[in-house]
Design a protein around this motif. Structure first.
Motif, short mmCIF file in Angstrom:
data_model
loop_
_atom_site.label_atom_id
_atom_site.label_comp_id
_atom_site.label_asym_id
_atom_site.label_seq_id
_atom_site.Cartn_x
_atom_site.Cartn_y
_atom_site.Cartn_z
N GLY A 18 61.70 16.58 70.60
CA GLY A 18 62.14 15.60 69.62
C GLY A 18 61.15 15.58 68.48
N LEU A 19 61.34 14.68 67.55
CA LEU A 19 60.38 14.56 66.46
C LEU A 19 59.09 13.94 66.96
CD1 LEU A 19 62.53 13.20 63.48
CD2 LEU A 19 62.29 15.54 64.30
N LEU A 20 57.98 14.45 66.46
CA LEU A 20 56.68 13.89 66.80
C LEU A 20 56.20 13.01 65.65
CD1 LEU A 20 55.08 17.07 68.39
CD2 LEU A 20 56.04 15.08 69.57
N ASP A 21 55.20 12.19 65.93
CA ASP A 21 54.71 11.22 64.95
C ASP A 21 54.03 11.92 63.78
OD1 ASP A 21 55.59 9.12 66.52
OD2 ASP A 21 53.66 8.87 67.54
N THR A 66 53.54 10.03 54.46
CA THR A 66 53.12 10.83 53.31
C THR A 66 53.69 12.24 53.36
OG1 THR A 66 51.09 11.36 54.51
CG2 THR A 66 50.99 9.56 52.91
N VAL A 67 54.31 12.62 54.50
CA VAL A 67 54.93 13.93 54.64
C VAL A 67 56.39 13.73 55.01
CG1 VAL A 67 52.76 15.01 55.35
CG2 VAL A 67 54.34 14.14 57.09
N LEU A 68 57.17 14.82 54.95
CA LEU A 68 58.58 14.79 55.32
C LEU A 68 58.78 15.51 56.65
CD1 LEU A 68 60.23 15.68 51.88
CD2 LEU A 68 59.80 13.41 52.84
N ARG A 69 59.48 14.85 57.56
CA ARG A 69 59.82 15.49 58.84
C ARG A 69 61.21 16.08 58.74
NH1 ARG A 69 58.86 11.33 63.61
NH2 ARG A 69 60.25 10.08 62.27
N VAL A 70 61.34 17.33 59.20
CA VAL A 70 62.59 18.07 59.09
C VAL A 70 63.07 18.46 60.49
CG1 VAL A 70 63.74 20.08 58.09
CG2 VAL A 70 61.81 19.01 56.88
#
Length: 222
Positions: free
Chosen positions: A98-101, A105-109
């Motif tokens: 899954g998505l991690l923390d 300030t950044v974009l998670r894709v």
């Protein structure tokens, strides 16, 4: 702010005002239709405001993909990556649970092949499925709407026309496939993409990052 920007009429100049401290945050406003960004506090606090402004509007963004461990996410953020990619396709050796923390300030894709589900990611990189594998190129989506194109190499193949295809693609282009610290500058000079993406060149083994290679990639792409 981004939800409001997305609803703004397109026959106006749209300005995203305040709370922008990084290239990724400025790019997020750009993707939903902002024509300009207003930056105050970030410049006031910067030791060199002119250099900071240049950084905020510079492109391409730098994406590190294939992240599966929190320590690798943290290393990518520390190195200066703008975008973090989490592959959620079942068949990938780089599949993340899954998505991690990560900081805002950044974009998670979130990267999907064939089907997708809600993850809370800032963007989705969606490949159709062809012959049991991912299609060559992907759509870059925000809230289900296409905002760009990921121009990639064929599955497990090379293509000498790769940069020509990317150059001919209209709109926001993320260049992926075959990029590493040694060739990314030439690719950027050739097509001026909105973002560049690398997974394998930053690895020690599939899904496990080599932090020295990761830092070298981000530095070279920046």
């Amino acid at each position: 702010q981004l939800a409001l920007l997305a609803q703004a009429p397109r026959d106006r100049i749209i300005v995203a005002e305040s709370a922008i401290a990084t290239r990724a945050q400025g790019a997020a406003a750009e993707l939903v239709g902002a024509n300009a960004i207003l930056v105050g506090t970030t410049l006031m606090r910067a030791a060199d405001p002119a250099a900071k402004l240049t950084e905020l509007v510079s492109r391409p963004l730098v994406k590190v993909c294939g992240l599966t461990r929190q320590e690798d996410v943290d290393a990518a953020v520390e190195a200066g990556a703008d975008m973090l990619g989490f592959i959620l396709a079942n068949e990938s050796p780089r599949r993340a649970g899954g998505l991690l923390d990560a900081p805002d300030t950044v974009l998670r894709v979130a990267v999907f092949v064939g089907e997708q589900h809600e993850t809370g990611a800032d963007l989705v990189q969606f490949y159709d499925r062809e012959d049991g594998h991912r299609a060559r190129d992907a759509a870059l989506l925000r809230n289900g709407e296409r905002v760009g194109t990921v121009v990639d190499l064929p599955w497990l193949e090379d293509d000498p026309t790769h940069l020509d295809r990317a150059r001919a693609t209209e709109g926001c282009v993320m260049l992926a496939g075959g990029l590493d610290a040694t060739n990314v500058r030439a690719a950027i000079d050739a097509i001026s993409p909105w973002a560049v993406d690398s997974a394998r060149s930053t690895e020690r083994e599939p899904g496990i990052k080599d932090h020295d290679k990761l830092r070298a990639w981000v530095e070279a792409a920046r």
